[in-house]
Design a protein around this motif. Sequence first.
Motif, PDB file in Angstrom:
ATOM      1  N   THR A  34      32.652  50.520  37.673  1.00 17.48           N
ATOM      2  CA  THR A  34      32.914  49.911  38.987  1.00 17.48           C
ATOM      3  C   THR A  34      31.977  50.529  40.013  1.00 17.48           C
ATOM      4  OG1 THR A  34      35.241  49.631  38.369  1.00 17.48           O
ATOM      5  CG2 THR A  34      34.708  49.536  40.725  1.00 17.48           C
ATOM      6  N   PRO A  35      31.085  49.728  40.595  1.00 19.06           N
ATOM      7  CA  PRO A  35      30.103  50.304  41.520  1.00 19.06           C
ATOM      8  C   PRO A  35      30.726  50.726  42.854  1.00 19.06           C
ATOM      9  CG  PRO A  35      29.877  47.906  41.410  1.00 19.06           C
ATOM     10  CD  PRO A  35      30.904  48.291  40.387  1.00 19.06           C
ATOM     11  N   ILE A  36      30.220  51.799  43.409  1.00 17.24           N
ATOM     12  CA  ILE A  36      30.546  52.175  44.783  1.00 17.24           C
ATOM     13  C   ILE A  36      29.591  51.402  45.687  1.00 17.24           C
ATOM     14  CG2 ILE A  36      30.454  54.031  46.501  1.00 17.24           C
ATOM     15  CD1 ILE A  36      31.241  55.998  44.405  1.00 17.24           C
ATOM     16  N   GLY A  37      30.130  50.920  46.803  1.00 19.28           N
ATOM     17  CA  GLY A  37      29.274  50.164  47.729  1.00 19.28           C
ATOM     18  C   GLY A  37      29.871  48.793  47.866  1.00 19.28           C
ATOM     19  N   GLY A  38      30.699  48.637  48.889  1.00 18.79           N
ATOM     20  CA  GLY A  38      31.363  47.356  49.069  1.00 18.79           C
ATOM     21  C   GLY A  38      32.843  47.471  48.778  1.00 18.79           C
ATOM     22  N   GLU A  39      33.476  46.320  48.922  1.00 13.71           N
ATOM     23  CA  GLU A  39      34.940  46.273  48.868  1.00 13.71           C
ATOM     24  C   GLU A  39      35.434  46.006  47.446  1.00 13.71           C
ATOM     25  OE1 GLU A  39      37.777  44.267  52.014  1.00 13.71           O
ATOM     26  OE2 GLU A  39      37.028  42.778  50.594  1.00 13.71           O
ATOM     27  N   ILE A  40      36.514  46.692  47.119  1.00 15.28           N
ATOM     28  CA  ILE A  40      37.245  46.402  45.881  1.00 15.28           C
ATOM     29  C   ILE A  40      38.401  45.486  46.233  1.00 15.28           C
ATOM     30  CG2 ILE A  40      38.922  47.482  44.327  1.00 15.28           C
ATOM     31  CD1 ILE A  40      36.970  49.754  43.976  1.00 15.28           C
ATOM     32  N   VAL A  41      38.614  44.476  45.405  1.00 15.61           N
ATOM     33  CA  VAL A  41      39.744  43.559  45.594  1.00 15.61           C
ATOM     34  C   VAL A  41      40.624  43.650  44.356  1.00 15.61           C
ATOM     35  CG1 VAL A  41      40.410  41.135  45.816  1.00 15.61           C
ATOM     36  CG2 VAL A  41      38.418  41.997  47.066  1.00 15.61           C
ATOM     37  N   ILE A  42      41.906  43.851  44.578  1.00 15.69           N
ATOM     38  CA  ILE A  42      42.858  43.873  43.453  1.00 15.69           C
ATOM     39  C   ILE A  42      43.800  42.693  43.613  1.00 15.69           C
ATOM     40  CG2 ILE A  42      44.538  45.234  42.176  1.00 15.69           C
ATOM     41  CD1 ILE A  42      43.399  47.679  43.711  1.00 15.69           C
ATOM     42  N   LYS A  43      43.865  41.890  42.565  1.00 19.14           N
ATOM     43  CA  LYS A  43      44.755  40.727  42.568  1.00 19.14           C
ATOM     44  C   LYS A  43      45.899  40.974  41.609  1.00 19.14           C
ATOM     45  CE  LYS A  43      41.176  37.489  43.860  1.00 19.14           C
ATOM     46  NZ  LYS A  43      40.614  36.157  43.712  1.00 19.14           N
ATOM     47  N   GLY A  44      47.094  40.606  42.051  1.00 18.88           N
ATOM     48  CA  GLY A  44      48.273  40.827  41.225  1.00 18.88           C
ATOM     49  C   GLY A  44      48.963  39.531  40.860  1.00 18.88           C
ATOM     50  N   LYS A  45      49.495  39.529  39.637  1.00 22.80           N
ATOM     51  CA  LYS A  45      50.288  38.386  39.187  1.00 22.80           C
ATOM     52  C   LYS A  45      51.655  38.922  38.774  1.00 22.80           C
ATOM     53  CE  LYS A  45      50.201  34.991  35.487  1.00 22.80           C
ATOM     54  NZ  LYS A  45      49.545  34.679  34.227  1.00 22.80           N
ATOM     55  N   ILE A  46      52.706  38.322  39.312  1.00 23.60           N
ATOM     56  CA  ILE A  46      54.057  38.777  38.982  1.00 23.60           C
ATOM     57  C   ILE A  46      54.427  38.169  37.631  1.00 23.60           C
ATOM     58  CG2 ILE A  46      56.458  38.952  39.748  1.00 23.60           C
ATOM     59  CD1 ILE A  46      54.355  40.166  41.715  1.00 23.60           C
ATOM     60  N   LYS A  47      54.560  39.039  36.642  1.00 19.05           N
ATOM     61  CA  LYS A  47      54.819  38.558  35.278  1.00 19.05           C
ATOM     62  C   LYS A  47      56.312  38.420  35.024  1.00 19.05           C
ATOM     63  CE  LYS A  47      53.652  40.097  30.589  1.00 19.05           C
ATOM     64  NZ  LYS A  47      53.075  41.227  29.851  1.00 19.05           N
TER      65      LYS A  47
ATOM     66  N   GLY B 298      63.153  41.227  37.488  1.00 18.91           N
ATOM     67  CA  GLY B 298      64.563  41.380  37.143  1.00 18.91           C
ATOM     68  C   GLY B 298      65.341  41.834  38.367  1.00 18.91           C
ATOM     69  N   ALA B 299      66.538  42.348  38.122  1.00 18.67           N
ATOM     70  CA  ALA B 299      67.343  42.828  39.239  1.00 18.67           C
ATOM     71  C   ALA B 299      66.702  44.068  39.856  1.00 18.67           C
ATOM     72  CB  ALA B 299      68.755  43.134  38.764  1.00 18.67           C
ATOM     73  N   ARG B 300      66.130  44.953  38.997  1.00 26.07           N
ATOM     74  CA  ARG B 300      65.491  46.188  39.497  1.00 26.07           C
ATOM     75  C   ARG B 300      64.076  46.353  38.993  1.00 26.07           C
ATOM     76  NH1 ARG B 300      67.894  51.252  37.663  1.00 26.07           N
ATOM     77  NH2 ARG B 300      66.538  52.195  39.208  1.00 26.07           N
ATOM     78  N   LYS B 301      63.759  45.724  37.853  1.00 23.47           N
ATOM     79  CA  LYS B 301      62.455  45.968  37.218  1.00 23.47           C
ATOM     80  C   LYS B 301      61.503  44.804  37.465  1.00 23.47           C
ATOM     81  CE  LYS B 301      61.623  45.379  32.760  1.00 23.47           C
ATOM     82  NZ  LYS B 301      61.719  45.523  31.302  1.00 23.47           N
ATOM     83  N   VAL B 302      60.256  45.138  37.797  1.00 24.64           N
ATOM     84  CA  VAL B 302      59.227  44.099  38.006  1.00 24.64           C
ATOM     85  C   VAL B 302      57.982  44.499  37.211  1.00 24.64           C
ATOM     86  CG1 VAL B 302      57.801  42.880  39.696  1.00 24.64           C
ATOM     87  CG2 VAL B 302      60.093  43.657  40.341  1.00 24.64           C
ATOM     88  N   ILE B 303      57.406  43.515  36.526  1.00 24.42           N
ATOM     89  CA  ILE B 303      56.152  43.758  35.806  1.00 24.42           C
ATOM     90  C   ILE B 303      55.042  42.983  36.505  1.00 24.42           C
ATOM     91  CG2 ILE B 303      54.954  43.631  33.591  1.00 24.42           C
ATOM     92  CD1 ILE B 303      57.653  43.712  32.200  1.00 24.42           C
ATOM     93  N   VAL B 304      53.978  43.721  36.837  1.00 27.71           N
ATOM     94  CA  VAL B 304      52.852  43.133  37.572  1.00 27.71           C
ATOM     95  C   VAL B 304      51.576  43.313  36.753  1.00 27.71           C
ATOM     96  CG1 VAL B 304      51.456  43.277  39.675  1.00 27.71           C
ATOM     97  CG2 VAL B 304      53.929  43.652  39.798  1.00 27.71           C
ATOM     98  N   GLU B 305      50.830  42.228  36.602  1.00 25.87           N
ATOM     99  CA  GLU B 305      49.495  42.316  36.000  1.00 25.87           C
ATOM    100  C   GLU B 305      48.481  42.403  37.130  1.00 25.87           C
ATOM    101  OE1 GLU B 305      50.234  39.643  31.986  1.00 25.87           O
ATOM    102  OE2 GLU B 305      49.327  38.713  33.746  1.00 25.87           O
ATOM    103  N   ALA B 306      47.499  43.280  36.961  1.00 26.83           N
ATOM    104  CA  ALA B 306      46.514  43.473  38.031  1.00 26.83           C
ATOM    105  C   ALA B 306      45.093  43.279  37.507  1.00 26.83           C
ATOM    106  CB  ALA B 306      46.666  44.870  38.617  1.00 26.83           C
ATOM    107  N   GLU B 307      44.271  42.703  38.368  1.00 26.83           N
ATOM    108  CA  GLU B 307      42.834  42.576  38.081  1.00 26.83           C
ATOM    109  C   GLU B 307      42.069  43.177  39.251  1.00 26.83           C
ATOM    110  OE1 GLU B 307      42.362  38.522  35.479  1.00 26.83           O
ATOM    111  OE2 GLU B 307      42.478  38.314  37.663  1.00 26.83           O
ATOM    112  N   LEU B 308      41.134  44.057  38.930  1.00 30.33           N
ATOM    113  CA  LEU B 308      40.368  44.744  39.982  1.00 30.33           C
ATOM    114  C   LEU B 308      38.919  44.273  39.928  1.00 30.33           C
ATOM    115  CD1 LEU B 308      40.560  48.496  40.916  1.00 30.33           C
ATOM    116  CD2 LEU B 308      38.343  47.413  40.477  1.00 30.33           C
ATOM    117  N   PHE B 309      38.448  43.772  41.060  1.00 24.63           N
ATOM    118  CA  PHE B 309      37.093  43.216  41.150  1.00 24.63           C
ATOM    119  C   PHE B 309      36.238  44.056  42.107  1.00 24.63           C
ATOM    120  CE2 PHE B 309      40.004  39.770  40.266  1.00 24.63           C
ATOM    121  CZ  PHE B 309      39.348  38.971  39.336  1.00 24.63           C
TER     122      PHE B 309
END
Length: 153
Positions: free
Chosen positions: A104-117, A120-131
């Motif tokens: 991952t290059p330094i220089g510029g903005e990192i964007v992280i996108k999340g998808k709620i997979k 539950g009542a207390r538990k959440v699973i999130v998939e993340a992609e970092l660009f």
Amino acid sequence: MKGIQDYYPDHFAHCYGCGRLNEHGHQIKTFWEGEGTLTRFVPKEYHTAIPGFVYGGLLASLIDCHGTGSAALALAKAQGIELSETNAPRCVTASLQVKYLKPTPIGGEIVIKGKIKEVGARKVIVEAELFANGVLCVVGEVVSVLVPDNFGL
Ligand SMILES: CCCCCCCCCCCCCC(=O)SCCNC(=O)CCNC(=O)[C@H](O)C(C)(C)COP(=O)(O)OP(=O)(O)OC[C@H]1O[C@@H](n2cnc3c(N)ncnc32)[C@H](O)[C@@H]1OP(=O)(O)O
């Protein structure tokens, strides 16, 4: 525009990755973007692995806190919680998986996108992609669990 982290109660707002009250931390902000979630971060020169590239531990911590923030957003939505400065769900990381696909290059903005997979009542699973500069460099999955509001008090 406020991120979910702006609504955490003060006693939950000291996390190094996402606490707005941690002056030494990353202070990331996570928002809804359509059905997904979004976090932006600009690495500094000193976030170096080798010159020109971001340290992987930092990337893992960004995915970690993007995951807990996304989980809090998802729980608030699923449970019809109206966010206010004294009323926001707060999640803690139970599990963090990270795969580094490309340096991952330094220089510029990192964007992280999340998808709620899963929500539950207390538990959440999130998939993340970092660009970085539009290139997918890291993917991850975060299992987050809601903590009681009086945790640690
Ligand atoms: C140091 C920080 C401590 C906490 C601070 C809070 C303040 C906020 C700070 C924010 C800091 C931000 C970020 C940071 O840096 S957080 C710092 C790093 N994280 C921690 O220190 C967390 C330590 N672990 C715990 O406190 C407990 O184990 C938790 C709270 C996570 C769960 O224990 P609890 O007894 O409450 O829950 P439960 O057993 O009823 O399980 C509930 C559900 O979760 C599922 N599950 C559980 N574990 C795992 C796992 N490893 N993989 C996959 N899934 C797991 C489980 O199957 C069940 O699913 P289901 O059957 O419902 O489907």
